[in-house]
Design a protein around this motif. Structure first.
Motif, PDB file in Angstrom:
ATOM      1  N   ASN A   1       2.684  46.986  42.657  1.00 55.29           N
ATOM      2  CA  ASN A   1       3.640  45.975  43.114  1.00 55.29           C
ATOM      3  C   ASN A   1       5.002  46.124  42.438  1.00 55.29           C
ATOM      4  OD1 ASN A   1       3.976  43.882  45.026  1.00 55.29           O
ATOM      5  ND2 ASN A   1       3.982  42.349  43.393  1.00 55.29           N
ATOM      6  N   GLU A   2       5.337  47.381  42.078  1.00 54.79           N
ATOM      7  CA  GLU A   2       6.666  47.691  41.547  1.00 54.79           C
ATOM      8  C   GLU A   2       7.524  48.216  42.688  1.00 54.79           C
ATOM      9  OE1 GLU A   2       5.445  49.214  37.077  1.00 54.79           O
ATOM     10  OE2 GLU A   2       5.147  50.552  38.791  1.00 54.79           O
ATOM     11  N   GLU A   3       8.753  47.772  42.746  1.00 53.98           N
ATOM     12  CA  GLU A   3       9.600  48.106  43.883  1.00 53.98           C
ATOM     13  C   GLU A   3      10.055  49.553  43.821  1.00 53.98           C
ATOM     14  OE1 GLU A   3      13.299  46.189  46.440  1.00 53.98           O
ATOM     15  OE2 GLU A   3      12.873  45.473  44.413  1.00 53.98           O
ATOM     16  N   TYR A   4       9.948  50.236  44.951  1.00 54.69           N
ATOM     17  CA  TYR A   4      10.481  51.581  45.059  1.00 54.69           C
ATOM     18  C   TYR A   4      12.008  51.523  45.168  1.00 54.69           C
ATOM     19  CZ  TYR A   4       6.032  54.030  45.799  1.00 54.69           C
ATOM     20  OH  TYR A   4       4.792  54.596  45.643  1.00 54.69           O
ATOM     21  N   MET A   5      12.668  52.457  44.481  1.00 57.87           N
ATOM     22  CA  MET A   5      14.119  52.613  44.570  1.00 57.87           C
ATOM     23  C   MET A   5      14.398  54.025  45.064  1.00 57.87           C
ATOM     24  SD  MET A   5      15.072  49.648  43.548  1.00 57.87           S
ATOM     25  CE  MET A   5      16.839  49.874  43.385  1.00 57.87           C
ATOM     26  N   ALA A   6      15.258  54.127  46.075  1.00 58.18           N
ATOM     27  CA  ALA A   6      15.610  55.433  46.654  1.00 58.18           C
ATOM     28  C   ALA A   6      17.039  55.779  46.272  1.00 58.18           C
ATOM     29  CB  ALA A   6      15.461  55.413  48.170  1.00 58.18           C
ATOM     30  N   VAL A   7      17.291  57.054  46.001  1.00 61.69           N
ATOM     31  CA  VAL A   7      18.621  57.512  45.604  1.00 61.69           C
ATOM     32  C   VAL A   7      18.973  58.759  46.401  1.00 61.69           C
ATOM     33  CG1 VAL A   7      17.638  58.798  43.659  1.00 61.69           C
ATOM     34  CG2 VAL A   7      20.079  58.244  43.669  1.00 61.69           C
ATOM     35  N   SER A   8      20.242  58.873  46.761  1.00 60.68           N
ATOM     36  CA  SER A   8      20.726  60.052  47.466  1.00 60.68           C
ATOM     37  C   SER A   8      22.213  60.213  47.174  1.00 60.68           C
ATOM     38  CB  SER A   8      20.467  59.928  48.975  1.00 60.68           C
ATOM     39  OG  SER A   8      20.801  61.137  49.644  1.00 60.68           O
ATOM     40  N   ASN A   9      22.840  61.144  47.888  1.00 50.82           N
ATOM     41  CA  ASN A   9      24.255  61.445  47.671  1.00 50.82           C
ATOM     42  C   ASN A   9      25.137  60.300  48.155  1.00 50.82           C
ATOM     43  OD1 ASN A   9      22.741  64.014  48.982  1.00 50.82           O
ATOM     44  ND2 ASN A   9      23.933  64.669  47.212  1.00 50.82           N
ATOM     45  N   GLY A  10      26.255  60.120  47.466  1.00 50.39           N
ATOM     46  CA  GLY A  10      27.266  59.191  47.934  1.00 50.39           C
ATOM     47  C   GLY A  10      27.053  57.765  47.467  1.00 50.39           C
TER      48      GLY A  10
ATOM     49  N   SER B   1       8.320  47.452  54.446  1.00 55.36           N
ATOM     50  CA  SER B   1       9.159  48.648  54.362  1.00 55.36           C
ATOM     51  C   SER B   1      10.568  48.288  53.917  1.00 55.36           C
ATOM     52  CB  SER B   1       9.218  49.352  55.727  1.00 55.36           C
ATOM     53  OG  SER B   1       7.949  49.824  56.107  1.00 55.36           O
ATOM     54  N   LYS B   2      11.238  49.268  53.334  1.00 54.68           N
ATOM     55  CA  LYS B   2      12.627  49.100  52.901  1.00 54.68           C
ATOM     56  C   LYS B   2      13.405  50.350  53.276  1.00 54.68           C
ATOM     57  CE  LYS B   2      13.832  49.380  48.497  1.00 54.68           C
ATOM     58  NZ  LYS B   2      14.127  49.035  47.079  1.00 54.68           N
ATOM     59  N   THR B   3      14.592  50.158  53.846  1.00 53.16           N
ATOM     60  CA  THR B   3      15.471  51.272  54.182  1.00 53.16           C
ATOM     61  C   THR B   3      16.728  51.185  53.332  1.00 53.16           C
ATOM     62  OG1 THR B   3      14.661  51.372  56.458  1.00 53.16           O
ATOM     63  CG2 THR B   3      16.788  52.413  55.992  1.00 53.16           C
ATOM     64  N   THR B   4      17.018  52.267  52.606  1.00 60.88           N
ATOM     65  CA  THR B   4      18.214  52.347  51.761  1.00 60.88           C
ATOM     66  C   THR B   4      19.194  53.310  52.406  1.00 60.88           C
ATOM     67  OG1 THR B   4      16.825  51.992  49.812  1.00 60.88           O
ATOM     68  CG2 THR B   4      19.080  52.736  49.438  1.00 60.88           C
ATOM     69  N   HIS B   5      20.441  52.872  52.525  1.00 62.17           N
ATOM     70  CA  HIS B   5      21.464  53.638  53.231  1.00 62.17           C
ATOM     71  C   HIS B   5      22.501  54.149  52.233  1.00 62.17           C
ATOM     72  CE1 HIS B   5      25.160  53.462  56.179  1.00 62.17           C
ATOM     73  NE2 HIS B   5      24.793  54.713  55.918  1.00 62.17           N
ATOM     74  N   TYR B   6      22.740  55.467  52.238  1.00 62.29           N
ATOM     75  CA  TYR B   6      23.790  56.098  51.442  1.00 62.29           C
ATOM     76  C   TYR B   6      24.778  56.778  52.376  1.00 62.29           C
ATOM     77  CZ  TYR B   6      21.194  55.374  47.115  1.00 62.29           C
ATOM     78  OH  TYR B   6      20.555  54.802  46.052  1.00 62.29           O
ATOM     79  N   LYS B   7      26.054  56.686  52.019  1.00 61.79           N
ATOM     80  CA  LYS B   7      27.114  57.335  52.778  1.00 61.79           C
ATOM     81  C   LYS B   7      27.919  58.224  51.846  1.00 61.79           C
ATOM     82  CE  LYS B   7      29.414  55.148  55.989  1.00 61.79           C
ATOM     83  NZ  LYS B   7      29.256  56.027  57.180  1.00 61.79           N
ATOM     84  N   HIS B   8      28.066  59.500  52.254  1.00 66.71           N
ATOM     85  CA  HIS B   8      28.864  60.460  51.486  1.00 66.71           C
ATOM     86  C   HIS B   8      29.927  61.021  52.414  1.00 66.71           C
ATOM     87  CE1 HIS B   8      29.954  63.412  48.505  1.00 66.71           C
ATOM     88  NE2 HIS B   8      29.633  64.425  49.287  1.00 66.71           N
TER      89      HIS B   8
ATOM     90  N   PHE C   1      34.746  62.719  43.216  1.00 69.49           N
ATOM     91  CA  PHE C   1      34.109  61.761  44.113  1.00 69.49           C
ATOM     92  C   PHE C   1      34.228  60.341  43.555  1.00 69.49           C
ATOM     93  CE2 PHE C   1      31.832  65.846  43.864  1.00 69.49           C
ATOM     94  CZ  PHE C   1      32.180  66.368  45.110  1.00 69.49           C
ATOM     95  N   ALA C   2      35.400  60.046  42.985  1.00 69.03           N
ATOM     96  CA  ALA C   2      35.594  58.796  42.247  1.00 69.03           C
ATOM     97  C   ALA C   2      35.488  57.561  43.129  1.00 69.03           C
ATOM     98  CB  ALA C   2      36.947  58.819  41.537  1.00 69.03           C
ATOM     99  N   ASP C   3      35.717  57.675  44.432  1.00 63.27           N
ATOM    100  CA  ASP C   3      35.605  56.499  45.287  1.00 63.27           C
ATOM    101  C   ASP C   3      34.173  56.273  45.777  1.00 63.27           C
ATOM    102  OD1 ASP C   3      35.564  58.689  46.919  1.00 63.27           O
ATOM    103  OD2 ASP C   3      37.010  57.915  48.375  1.00 63.27           O
ATOM    104  N   GLU C   4      33.215  57.071  45.257  1.00 65.63           N
ATOM    105  CA  GLU C   4      31.804  56.837  45.565  1.00 65.63           C
ATOM    106  C   GLU C   4      31.052  56.491  44.272  1.00 65.63           C
ATOM    107  OE1 GLU C   4      31.592  59.449  49.665  1.00 65.63           O
ATOM    108  OE2 GLU C   4      30.359  60.092  47.968  1.00 65.63           O
ATOM    109  N   LYS C   5      30.541  57.468  43.588  1.00 67.63           N
ATOM    110  CA  LYS C   5      29.846  57.208  42.331  1.00 67.63           C
ATOM    111  C   LYS C   5      29.608  58.527  41.638  1.00 67.63           C
ATOM    112  CE  LYS C   5      24.913  57.764  43.494  1.00 67.63           C
ATOM    113  NZ  LYS C   5      25.013  58.305  44.843  1.00 67.63           N
TER     114      LYS C   5
END
Length: 647
Positions: A196-205, A216-223, A290-294
């Motif tokens: 019961n620990e929450e999944y965290m998704a990471v990607s570019n941008g 279900s959980k959908t995580t959105h990244y924009k690069h 890429f300072a305006d993203e992360k």
């Protein structure tokens, strides 16, 4: 990228994985999940279109080695198109391809291609799109193009696509000939793991948001920067997430850290230095690209780090690894090597960036030790170029060689810095990164040389031919004498470890140490063999040190006090040459020989004896390996070095 040494791959010793240890200890065998895929050829079938955009909708569960998704690709035809080809591993199943909602035909072939037939010809210059629906269990060799495993018993899924692993888990264009202008990545996962620990998704941008639908959980990244396929990545597990902020001259951005919960305290004590390194790099070569993203770190299970754009995947958080992967955001991600032959433009540069962190954070003595370690690695073998020969571009060990790509690449940059001066060097780096033809695109070695020549006004072709395209390194032998209390005469001879370079024209640093503690540093432009120099030192010399600050790649150097006559070459003869069993020395009667030493190309000392013990019996070389030998003779006429071929 950096990793632990793959001992079975290169058969060289594993070194400690520590922050300030030799770079090779954490920079060998990059990404090499793709070892069985490394026979990848350049795909001529994907060169006829220009990718503009990808939307990746991915469905994964970290507890299962499986992926399904839809990849929407926008592309401009570079010629009239009837088909479009993507790279995709054969075990991945394509269920449908659509264009504007209508299914269109496709085929698979043995070349790991997805070939889509367009419903009508797409004219040159026209933008269009299509969507591929696919699924499967991606093949991974164990390091990681696509990995579903655990940490501390918790499921984790991560990707690492360099160099040819992207096609293992999504339909893409794999070659280094086209960057995707922009991407959106949507990662749909279960919301919680079994604890019961929450999944965290990471990607570019930049993370745009999270959408929860039931379990279900959908995580959105924009690069929104150009990116090659091998730098697109994602990871999912029960990450703990925390951030540091970079002030960035009033335009702040976050460094977001995704770390295992069990390692949270360790990570929080080590990652703050990233801010200091970021500020240092910004002052050195320009604002973070890429300072305006992360920027960020995501912990994963492979034994090193990988510089995915805006988020480096990290096995640990030691300072050396942080510095190396962050340096890649400029060198490798903003400007990417245009072929695997030019991989040093990624890895040599990131390695030197991490070396300059040592120079500026720890001081000159630490930097001097770093340079010495780099050179010790480089000179452990006599051969090999920084530039990867075309015939070796299917060899994982050769492309990602710590000795050549990382260590020699980084030291060549240091020597270039010394050659052109700090101001020109660092401005040249900025110009290289900001060249409109290169920024957020691809570069070759010739592009970098052109920038450094333009800023310095020097012709650097010979330097690059010797140090980038040529193999090996020089060994220097200096004979000197001092006939009065101020002036010194020197003779410099050089031996090249590999015949690919006829002579390393070198600005050779020399340090004179006096009998009363005096010190004087000079730099001699050594351009020919047996070159004589006359220097006013100003004091009685007790010792001469070659390259006192370890600024050049050289090994096994020797300095000997000689008499005033430096015309040694014709004084003695060594014969026969070539020789198989014994060699003999023919000398003038007035010359007395003190001792004879023999070295091989590696600089190993094979033989040393007082000459009087040999007499006319000759010197037995029958047990020495075939190749070039250096016979060093100390005599009343000074130091003489003769070359003999053992066969």
């Amino acid at each position: 990228m950096k990793s632990k040494l793959l001992f079975l791959l290169l058969l060289i010793p594993i070194m400690g994985f520590t922050q300030e240890s030799r770079t090779g200890s954490i920079s060998e065998a990059e990404a090499k999940a793709a070892m069985p895929l490394f026979g990848q050829r350049i795909n001529a079938n994907t060169g006829n279109y220009d990718l503009k955009y990808h939307r990746l909708r991915l469905n994964v569960d970290p507890a299962q080695s499986f992926i399904s998704g839809e990849i929407t690709s926008y592309f401009v035809a570079k010629e009239n198109l009837n088909t479009i080809t993507f790279d995709l591993a054969n075990n991945m199943n394509v269920s449908n391809v659509t264009q504007r909602g209508a299914s269109i035909p496709f085929t698979r072939n043995g070349n790991e291609e997805l070939v889509v037939t367009l419903p009508q010809s797409q004219n040159q210059g026209v933008l269009d799109s299509l969507t591929v629906s696919y699924s499967g269990d991606p093949v991974s060799s164990g390091f990681g193009s696509f990995e579903s495993t655990t940490h501390n018993g918790d499921p984790i899924m991560w990707t690492l696509s360099e160099p040819f692993g992207a096609k293992a888990w999504w339909p893409c264009k794999q070659d280094l000939n086209d960057k995707i202008d922009k991407i959106d990545v949507y990662i749909t996962t279960p919301r919680y793991n079994n604890q019961n620990e929450e999944y965290m998704a990471v990607s570019n941008g930049l993370e745009i948001g999270q959408t929860v639908q039931g379990n279900s959980k959908t995580t959105h990244y924009k690069h929104q920067y150009a990116i090659p396929a091998y730098l697109i990545a994602f990871a999912v597990t029960n990450y703990s997430v925390y951030s540091h902020q970079v002030a960035n001259n009033g335009n702040p951005f976050n460094i977001v850290n995704y770390v295992y919960p069990e390692d949270l305290q360790y990570a929080q004590s080590n990652t703050p230095v990233t801010v200091n390194i970021m500020n240092f790099y910004t002052n050195l070569v320009g604002e973070y690209p890429f300072a305006d993203e992360k920027y960020g770190h995501a912990q994963f299970g492979w034994g090193g780090g990988m510089e995915h754009t805006t988020v480096s995947f990290m096995n640990n958080f030691n300072r050396g690894l942080i510095a190396h992967e962050l340096g890649h955001q400029w060198f490798g991600d903003k400007v990417t090597c245009g072929s695997w032959q030019d991989i040093w433009l990624n890895e040599g540069f990131a390695t030197y960036m991490s070396g300059m962190v040592i120079e500026n954070f720890d001081g000159n003595n630490a930097f001097k030790s770093w340079k010495q370690n780099q050179t010790s690695s480089i000179t452990s073998r006599t051969y090999g170029s920084v530039y990867v020969p075309s015939q070796d571009t299917t060899s994982v060990g050769r492309i990602f060689s710590s000795r050549l790509t990382y260590n020699k690449g980084s030291m060549v940059l240091h020597m270039l810095r010394k050659k052109v001066g700090d101001a020109n060097f660092f401005q040249g780096l900025k110009n290289y990164l900001n060249n409109p033809q290169l920024a957020y695109g691809y570069a070759k070695t010739a592009d970098f040389r052109a920038e450094m020549e333009a800023i310095s006004g020097q012709d650097l072709m010979e330097f690059f031919n010797d140090w980038i395209y040529g193999e090996g390194y020089p060994t220097f032998r200096i004979g000197y004498n001092q006939t009065d209390g101020e002036n010194v005469t020197l003779n410099i001879s050089q031996i090249q470890s590999d015949p690919s370079v006829s002579y390393f024209e070198t600005d050779l640093p020399i340090r004179f140490l006096g009998t009363q503690g005096q010190t004087k540093d000079i730099v001699l432009s050594n351009n020919v063999n047996d070159q004589d120099f006359y220097e006013n030192v100003g004091f009685q010399v007790q010792q001469i040190i070659i390259d006192p600050e370890n600024d050049i790649v050289t090994g096994y150097n020797d300095v000997i006090l000689a008499n005033s006559d430096f015309n040694f070459e014709n004084a003695l003869q060594v014969y026969p040459n070539p020789a198989e069993n014994k060699i003999f020395i023919d000398k003038p009667s007035e010359v007395e020989i003190y001792s004879v030493s023999i070295f091989n190309l590696l600089g190993q000392h094979l033989y040393k004896k007082d000459y009087s013990s040999e007499g006319s019996e000759g010197i037995d070389i029958s047990n020495f390996s075939n190749g070039l030998l250096f016979v060093e003779i100390k005599s009343t006429s000074g130091l003489i070095v003769k070359k003999v071929i053992k066969r």
